[in-house]
Write a protein that holds these residues in place. Structure first.
Motif, PDB file in Angstrom:
ATOM      1  N   VAL A 133       0.883  -1.044   0.036  1.00  0.00           N
ATOM      2  CA  VAL A 133      -0.002  -0.141  -0.019  1.00  0.00           C
ATOM      3  C   VAL A 133       0.940   1.153   0.205  1.00  0.00           C
ATOM      4  O   VAL A 133       1.730   1.258   0.882  1.00  0.00           O
ATOM      5  N   PRO A 134       0.727   2.248  -0.797  1.00  0.00           N
ATOM      6  CA  PRO A 134       1.499   3.397  -0.977  1.00  0.00           C
ATOM      7  C   PRO A 134       1.335   4.150   0.396  1.00  0.00           C
ATOM      8  O   PRO A 134       0.311   4.294   0.914  1.00  0.00           O
ATOM      9  N   ALA A 135       2.244   4.847   0.396  1.00  0.00           N
ATOM     10  CA  ALA A 135       2.476   5.567   1.997  1.00  0.00           C
ATOM     11  C   ALA A 135       2.285   7.052   1.708  1.00  0.00           C
ATOM     12  O   ALA A 135       3.099   7.920   1.463  1.00  0.00           O
ATOM     13  N   THR A 136       0.696   7.395   1.234  1.00  0.00           N
ATOM     14  CA  THR A 136       0.332   8.527   0.980  1.00  0.00           C
ATOM     15  C   THR A 136       0.301   9.598   2.052  1.00  0.00           C
ATOM     16  O   THR A 136       0.211   9.072   3.215  1.00  0.00           O
ATOM     17  N   PRO A 137       0.096  10.710   1.815  1.00  0.00           N
ATOM     18  CA  PRO A 137      -0.077  11.752   2.941  1.00  0.00           C
ATOM     19  C   PRO A 137      -1.183  11.235   3.969  1.00  0.00           C
ATOM     20  O   PRO A 137      -1.048  11.406   5.130  1.00  0.00           O
ATOM     21  N   ASP A 138      -2.348  10.773   3.366  1.00  0.00           N
ATOM     22  CA  ASP A 138      -3.434  10.431   4.404  1.00  0.00           C
ATOM     23  C   ASP A 138      -2.970   9.368   5.155  1.00  0.00           C
ATOM     24  O   ASP A 138      -3.326   9.202   6.333  1.00  0.00           O
ATOM     25  N   LEU A 139      -2.284   8.177   4.549  1.00  0.00           N
ATOM     26  CA  LEU A 139      -1.917   7.137   5.271  1.00  0.00           C
ATOM     27  C   LEU A 139      -0.943   7.647   6.481  1.00  0.00           C
ATOM     28  O   LEU A 139      -0.929   7.313   7.694  1.00  0.00           O
ATOM     29  N   MET A 142      -2.382   8.660   9.516  1.00  0.00           N
ATOM     30  CA  MET A 142      -3.042   7.851  10.494  1.00  0.00           C
ATOM     31  C   MET A 142      -2.075   7.047  11.314  1.00  0.00           C
ATOM     32  O   MET A 142      -2.558   6.618  12.412  1.00  0.00           O
ATOM     33  N   VAL A 143      -0.838   6.802  10.809  1.00  0.00           N
ATOM     34  CA  VAL A 143      -0.020   6.024  11.703  1.00  0.00           C
ATOM     35  C   VAL A 143       1.415   6.497  11.604  1.00  0.00           C
ATOM     36  O   VAL A 143       1.785   7.529  11.132  1.00  0.00           O
ATOM     37  N   ALA A 144       2.126   5.942  13.123  1.00  0.00           N
ATOM     38  CA  ALA A 144       3.372   6.530  13.037  1.00  0.00           C
ATOM     39  C   ALA A 144       4.694   5.908  12.398  1.00  0.00           C
ATOM     40  O   ALA A 144       4.087   4.953  11.890  1.00  0.00           O
ATOM     41  N   ARG A 145       5.525   6.415  12.461  1.00  0.00           N
ATOM     42  CA  ARG A 145       6.883   5.741  11.678  1.00  0.00           C
ATOM     43  C   ARG A 145       7.678   5.247  12.915  1.00  0.00           C
ATOM     44  O   ARG A 145       7.752   5.345  13.995  1.00  0.00           O
ATOM     45  N   GLU A 146       8.177   3.960  12.366  1.00  0.00           N
ATOM     46  CA  GLU A 146       9.173   2.965  13.224  1.00  0.00           C
ATOM     47  C   GLU A 146      10.169   4.043  13.783  1.00  0.00           C
ATOM     48  O   GLU A 146      10.802   4.724  13.105  1.00  0.00           O
ATOM     49  N   THR A 147      10.392   4.251  15.206  1.00  0.00           N
ATOM     50  CA  THR A 147      11.640   5.132  15.598  1.00  0.00           C
ATOM     51  C   THR A 147      12.661   3.935  16.480  1.00  0.00           C
ATOM     52  O   THR A 147      13.620   4.645  16.886  1.00  0.00           O
ATOM     53  N   PHE A 148      12.336   2.696  16.396  1.00  0.00           N
ATOM     54  CA  PHE A 148      13.355   1.577  16.899  1.00  0.00           C
ATOM     55  C   PHE A 148      13.793   1.969  18.430  1.00  0.00           C
ATOM     56  O   PHE A 148      14.678   2.039  18.828  1.00  0.00           O
ATOM     57  N   ARG A 149      12.509   2.683  19.118  1.00  0.00           N
ATOM     58  CA  ARG A 149      12.517   2.635  20.577  1.00  0.00           C
ATOM     59  C   ARG A 149      11.153   1.877  20.857  1.00  0.00           C
ATOM     60  O   ARG A 149       9.947   2.452  20.795  1.00  0.00           O
ATOM     61  N   PRO A 150      11.042   0.814  21.666  1.00  0.00           N
ATOM     62  CA  PRO A 150      10.125   0.035  21.972  1.00  0.00           C
ATOM     63  C   PRO A 150       9.137   0.955  22.853  1.00  0.00           C
ATOM     64  O   PRO A 150       9.418   1.565  23.628  1.00  0.00           O
ATOM     65  N   ALA A 151       7.728   0.522  22.696  1.00  0.00           N
ATOM     66  CA  ALA A 151       6.708   1.238  23.316  1.00  0.00           C
ATOM     67  C   ALA A 151       6.876   0.690  24.752  1.00  0.00           C
ATOM     68  O   ALA A 151       6.995  -0.431  25.184  1.00  0.00           O
TER      69      ALA A 151
END
Length: 339
Positions: A133-139, A142-151
């Protein structure tokens, strides 16, 4: 959650009528799930129709409803999407909570009923479509990006001080403290390793795709017609595809996935070079995240009832069982290699 939210049934019914045009005749709380910020209900209408209602604490972005709604509109199959409100959005908000309404399925989790070879291939094909699925501005909104820091990384690191002084009258906290003490070095090592791995991976250029983020077989349902449905998108994130592939390439716990299951999933997903460094990181991060989540429910969330806290304690203990996530994280850590 084992106890209902602090949201009056009348407020829920009014929000569903205003937001979806549904008159509620029955509202049944369902004690399912492990998320301390989510609740589930069965909603019945006067004519006998029924829906599944998910309630989440807080306002604003909610990937768990927005992402499957987005995927459904793109035509990605086997994704259980929420119904659109009369305003054309995937959820309504009321009194500090968000409400998303779904079809009520006659279905059971795949972990209970098992998946056939063809169903594993189907699951692989669907995940391939999600990752494409393309990473459009809408998408990206909606979601965060991976930061490589565990929740929950800081929560996990800070629990030790609380466990050392568990309230003397609180039996659940005392049990957690007693279980934690002989394993404190294991937890410290997991947090430290996640930090080291994360720093190295932040310097890498691994492509990020839309990931479900919680793709174990408790979140895959099989209905009465043997149709698959992927549910619970609350962990959706833009991340390397190994974030999802971890769940089917080695898995996160004993009994969830077998080598034959992995092979069939990858037949559906297609040829892929899985990065063992990313798999090692994600297993370590998942262990840290679960330790933090269960520990927080036992010790830090005062509004939770004893039944929920007891279930969290049981979940915490289960993390350390042979073949479960702590064991797997430690076993595969050596595959990370030097930075």
């Amino acid at each position: 959650m084992r106890e209902p939210p602090a949201l009056a049934p009348d407020a829920i019914a009014a929000a569903l009528q205003a937001g979806f045009g549904i008159r509620v005749a029955q509202l049944e709380f369902l004690a399912v799930g492990n998320d301390a910020a989510s609740w589930a209900f069965r909603v019945g209408a006067p004519d006998g129709k029924a829906w599944f209602l998910k309630v989440r604490a807080g306002h604003g972005r909610w990937p768990g409803s927005a992402v499957p709604w987005h995927l459904h509109r793109l035509g990605v199959p086997h994704v259980l999407a929420p119904l659109a409100t009369t305003a054309g959005v995937p959820y309504v908000e009321v009194d500090g909570f968000a409400l998303a309404l779904y079809p009520m399925l006659d279905a059971r989790p795949a972990v209970e009923v098992g998946l056939s070879a063809e169903q594993w291939r189907t699951l692989g094909d669907v995940v391939r479509q999600v990752h494409a699925v393309p990473a459009t501005p809408d998408l990206t909104r909606m979601v965060a990006r991976e930061t490589f820091r565990p929740a929950g990384r800081d929560v996990a690191a800070g629990l030790e001080a609380l466990l050392a002084t568990a309230p003397p009258g609180d039996g659940v906290a005392r049990e957690l403290a007693a279980f934690w003490r002989p394993r404190r070095e294991v937890v410290r090592a997991l947090v430290d390793r996640a930090d080291v791995m994360g720093r190295q991976l932040r310097r890498s250029a691994a492509p990020q795709v839309l990931c479900h983020g919680d793709l174990h077989t408790w979140n895959v349902l099989v209905d009465a017609d043997n149709h698959l449905w992927i549910v619970d998108w609350d962990e959706a994130v833009l991340a390397p595809r190994e974030r999802d592939l971890m769940f089917v390439v080695g898995g996160i716990g004993h009994g969830l996935v077998r080598p034959d299951d992995t092979e069939r999933f990858l037949q559906g997903y297609g040829e892929t070079g899985v990065d063992p460094r990313l798999l090692a990181y994600y297993r370590t991060a998942w262990a840290v995240q679960d330790i933090a989540a269960y520990g927080e429910e036992v010790l830090l969330t005062s509004a939770l009832g004893q039944e929920t806290r007891r279930a969290a304690l049981d979940g915490f203990i289960d993390l350390f069982e042979p073949g479960n996530i702590v064991d797997l994280a430690n076993r595969f850590a050596g595959r990370f290699g030097p930075g």
